[in-house]
Design a protein around this motif. Structure first.
Motif, PDB file in Angstrom:
ATOM      1  N   PRO A 107       0.757  -1.317  -0.124  1.00 57.66           N
ATOM      2  CA  PRO A 107       0.005  -0.115  -0.178  1.00 57.66           C
ATOM      3  C   PRO A 107       0.697   1.354  -0.186  1.00 57.66           C
ATOM      4  N   GLY A 108       0.398   2.238  -0.582  1.00 58.29           N
ATOM      5  CA  GLY A 108       1.192   3.279  -0.565  1.00 58.29           C
ATOM      6  C   GLY A 108       1.357   4.202   0.569  1.00 58.29           C
ATOM      7  N   GLU A 109       0.401   3.727   1.636  1.00 59.50           N
ATOM      8  CA  GLU A 109       0.591   4.588   2.955  1.00 59.50           C
ATOM      9  C   GLU A 109       1.398   3.632   3.658  1.00 59.50           C
ATOM     10  N   THR A 110       2.056   2.604   3.326  1.00 59.81           N
ATOM     11  CA  THR A 110       3.018   2.022   4.226  1.00 59.81           C
ATOM     12  C   THR A 110       4.125   2.723   4.753  1.00 59.81           C
ATOM     13  N   LYS A 111       4.437   2.985   5.946  1.00 60.10           N
ATOM     14  CA  LYS A 111       5.193   3.661   6.652  1.00 60.10           C
ATOM     15  C   LYS A 111       6.638   2.944   7.366  1.00 60.10           C
ATOM     16  N   ASP A 112       6.092   2.086   8.069  1.00 58.05           N
ATOM     17  CA  ASP A 112       7.275   1.219   8.687  1.00 58.05           C
ATOM     18  C   ASP A 112       7.102  -0.285   8.512  1.00 58.05           C
ATOM     19  N   VAL A 113       8.232  -0.705   8.575  1.00 51.97           N
ATOM     20  CA  VAL A 113       8.547  -2.195   8.405  1.00 51.97           C
ATOM     21  C   VAL A 113       9.014  -3.001   9.641  1.00 51.97           C
ATOM     22  N   TYR A 114       8.347  -3.970  10.052  1.00 51.75           N
ATOM     23  CA  TYR A 114       8.661  -4.694  11.213  1.00 51.75           C
ATOM     24  C   TYR A 114       9.126  -6.238  10.895  1.00 51.75           C
ATOM     25  N   VAL A 115      10.205  -6.754  11.508  1.00 55.25           N
ATOM     26  CA  VAL A 115      10.420  -8.243  11.347  1.00 55.25           C
ATOM     27  C   VAL A 115      10.547  -8.680  12.825  1.00 55.25           C
ATOM     28  N   VAL A 116       9.904  -9.964  13.135  1.00 54.80           N
ATOM     29  CA  VAL A 116       9.855 -10.766  14.373  1.00 54.80           C
ATOM     30  C   VAL A 116      10.520 -11.984  13.941  1.00 54.80           C
ATOM     31  N   GLY A 117      11.438 -12.382  14.317  1.00 54.35           N
ATOM     32  CA  GLY A 117      12.277 -13.693  13.908  1.00 54.35           C
ATOM     33  C   GLY A 117      12.212 -14.829  15.114  1.00 54.35           C
ATOM     34  N   ASN A 118      12.268 -16.099  14.467  1.00 59.97           N
ATOM     35  CA  ASN A 118      12.308 -17.103  15.390  1.00 59.97           C
ATOM     36  C   ASN A 118      11.028 -17.370  16.485  1.00 59.97           C
ATOM     37  N   THR A 119      10.102 -16.517  16.123  1.00 63.29           N
ATOM     38  CA  THR A 119       8.961 -16.670  17.069  1.00 63.29           C
ATOM     39  C   THR A 119       7.624 -16.677  16.185  1.00 63.29           C
ATOM     40  N   THR A 120       6.712 -17.857  16.581  1.00 68.90           N
ATOM     41  CA  THR A 120       5.483 -18.056  15.723  1.00 68.90           C
ATOM     42  C   THR A 120       4.406 -17.807  16.555  1.00 68.90           C
ATOM     43  N   GLY A 121       3.302 -17.983  15.837  1.00 72.26           N
ATOM     44  CA  GLY A 121       1.819 -18.026  16.263  1.00 72.26           C
ATOM     45  C   GLY A 121       1.525 -16.457  16.621  1.00 72.26           C
ATOM     46  N   LEU A 122       2.019 -15.665  15.970  1.00 78.88           N
ATOM     47  CA  LEU A 122       1.956 -14.072  16.124  1.00 78.88           C
ATOM     48  C   LEU A 122       0.382 -13.663  15.387  1.00 78.88           C
ATOM     49  N   PRO A 123       0.037 -12.651  15.821  1.00 76.54           N
ATOM     50  CA  PRO A 123      -1.250 -11.814  15.118  1.00 76.54           C
ATOM     51  C   PRO A 123      -0.760 -11.402  13.748  1.00 76.54           C
ATOM     52  N   ILE A 124      -1.814 -11.230  12.881  1.00 79.93           N
ATOM     53  CA  ILE A 124      -1.471 -10.879  11.444  1.00 79.93           C
ATOM     54  C   ILE A 124      -2.275  -9.770  11.054  1.00 79.93           C
TER      55      ILE A 124
END
Length: 384
Positions: free
Chosen positions: A113-130
Motif C-alpha cells: 500500500p502507498g501509505e506503508t510507513k514502517d517495516v517490522y520483522v519478528v524472527g524465530n517466534t511463531t503464532g503471532l497476530p497478523i
C-alpha cells in the motif's frame, strides 16, 4: 507514480547489507491484496548462519544468532498492519517468503500500500497476530524458557520508510526505490560460565546445581521488560533445588542446571560434562543503552573438604553467589540484550570465606568477556 521500497537487514551488530536489485519475477511475489496506483515495493535479503544450542555448549563467541523463520509486517503511520508475510523454509508464495531465497539472491515484494510507513520483522517466534495494530504483536509476552536455544531466541527489528525515494525506476520494476535500514536483534542476553575453581584450604567439592536468580520470567516481543515479571528468590534456600516451585522442570536447562549425581571437582576445578563447553543461559534484558538488572548466579555445593590442619569444616550444603560482572575492572550496572557475558576459564575462583549456608549472602564479583549482539565478545569479570 508507483513507488518502490528497498529493505536492508543486519544480523545484530553486523554490517547492514546493501540493497542490490535482482531480477525476481514479480508474479511470484505479488502482495496478497490489490492496491491502487500509489503502491510500493520492497527488496529483502537476509544473512543466515549455523545454529548453536543452550546449556553445555561451545563458547558462543562471535558467531551470529541464527534467523530461521519469522514474520514480516508493513504498517501505516498509526501502526495498523497493512500487509504481512511469513518467512520460512516453504516455497515462496503469496503469503510466504522462502528463507533460502532471502539468504541467497533476495526477494522482491511488490504492490505494498502507498501509505506503508514502517517495516517490522519478528524472527524465530511463531503464532503471532497478523492483523490489527502492530502494538498487539509488540506487546505479546514470551516466557523465558522459550528462549532456551540460540537457534530460537526471539529477534526483533523495525525501520521507517523515508519520505524521499533513494532511486527512481529500477529496470523491471516500475516503482521508485525507497531504502529502509533496520537491525534485527535478539531480545535476550546470554550468561556463560566456563568453570568453577576452589582455592584456599578447600581440597574438594561437588556442584549439585547452578541457578540464575533475579531474572525476568517474561518479556514482550519488542524486548520490553517489566519489573512485575522479575523473579527474585533471594535467601529462599528450598527454592534452589531440583524442580521446585520456583525452578520447575520447564526452567531446567533454560535458567538452571541440576545434577542428581553432583559434578565432582578434579584438581579443585569443576567443568561442564561436555568437553570444551560452558554453562549457558539466555535471559531477557532491555536493549542498549538502558539495559536492565544484572542477574545473580547461585551455585549449590556439596561434599566440601578442607586441608586437615586448617581446622575448617563444612556442614551440609553451601552456596556461592555471583552478584556482579566486571568488564575491564568496572562492575556492570546493567546487562543489555544482544550481548554475551562469558566468565572465561579460570576467572571464577572461590575460597572458604565465600561459602554460606544461605544463598545471596556472601557475594562474589567476577570478570567476564562481553560480546556484542552478533554474539561477539567484550571483557567482563565474576565477583563473589
Amino acid at each position: 507514480m508507483k513507488t518502490k521500497t528497498t529493505f536492508k537487514y543486519a544480523v545484530l551488530m553486523a554490517v547492514v547489507l546493501p540493497a542490490v536489485f535482482t531480477g525476481c519475477s514479480s508474479d511470484e511475489n505479488v502482495s496478497k491484496s490489490d492496491y491502487n496506483a500509489g503502491s510500493k515495493s520492497l527488496f529483502l535479503k537476509i544473512s543466515n548462519d549455523a545454529p548453536a544450542t543452550y546449556a553445555e555448549v561451545a563458547v558462543q563467541g562471535a558467531a551470529p544468532v541464527t534467523f530461521s523463520s519469522g514474520t514480516l509486517y508493513f504498517t501505516d503511520a498509526a501502526g495498523d498492519i497493512l500487509d504481512y508475510y511469513t518467512i520460512s523454509s516453504a516455497a515462496t508464495s503469496g503469503t510466504n517468503i522462502d528463507i533460502a531465497v532471502l539468504t541467497g539472491s533476495g526477494e522482491t515484494i511488490q504492490n505494498l500500500p502507498g501509505e506503508t510507513k514502517d517495516v517490522y520483522v519478528v524472527g524465530n517466534t511463531t503464532g503471532l497476530p497478523i492483523s490489527g495494530n502492530i502494538s498487539i504483536v509488540k506487546s505479546k509476552l514470551l516466557q523465558v524458557y522459550s528462549q532456551a536455544t540460540i537457534t530460537n531466541v526471539n529477534l526483533y527489528g523495525m525501520g521507517t520508510i523515508p519520505a524521499t525515494p533513494t532511486t527512481s525506476a529500477i529496470p523491471g520494476v516500475s516503482n521508485d526505490l525507497y531504502s529502509v535500514s533496520l537491525t534485527l536483534a535478539p531480545t535476550v542476553a546470554r550468561l556463560e560460565l566456563t568453570d568453577i575453581t576452589a582455592t584456599g584450604v578447600i581440597t574438594g567439592f561437588d556442584v549439585a546445581g547452578i541457578f540464575v536468580d533475579s531474572y525476568y520470567s517474561q518479556a514482550a516481543i519488542d524486548g520490553t521488560v517489566d519489573a512485575a515479571y522479575m523473579k527474585i528468590n533471594g535467601t529462599n534456600v528450598p527454592a534452589f533445588g531440583n524442580e521446585t516451585a520456583e525452578y520447575d522442570v520447564a526452567l531446567k536447562g533454560p535458567i538452571y542446571d541440576w545434577y542428581a549425581t553432583p559434578l565432582t571437582a578434579v584438581s579443585n576445578v569443576v567443568v561442564p560434562t561436555t568437553a570444551s563447553s560452558v554453562w549457558g543461559y539466555n535471559v531477557f534484558a532491555a536493549a542498549s543503552p538502558t539495559g536492565s538488572t544484572v542477574p545473580r548466579i547461585i551455585i549449590l555445593l556439596r561434599n566440601i573438604t578442607a586441608t586437615s590442619g586448617s581446622g575448617v569444616t563444612f556442614s551440609g550444603d553451601q552456596f556461592l553467589t555471583i552478584r556482579a560482572l566486571k568488564s575491564a575492572g568496572v562492575a556492570l550496572e546493567v546487562i543489555k540484550s544482544g550481548e554475551v557475558y562469558n566468565i572465561p576459564a579460570g576467572a571464577f575462583t572461590f575460597d572458604e570465606t565465600n561459602l554460606t549456608s544461605v544463598p545471596n549472602m556472601s557475594l562474589i564479583d567476577v570478570t567476564v568477556d562481553v560480546t556484542m549482539a552478533s554474539w561477539a565478545p567484550v571483557s567482563v569479570t565474576p565477583e563473589l
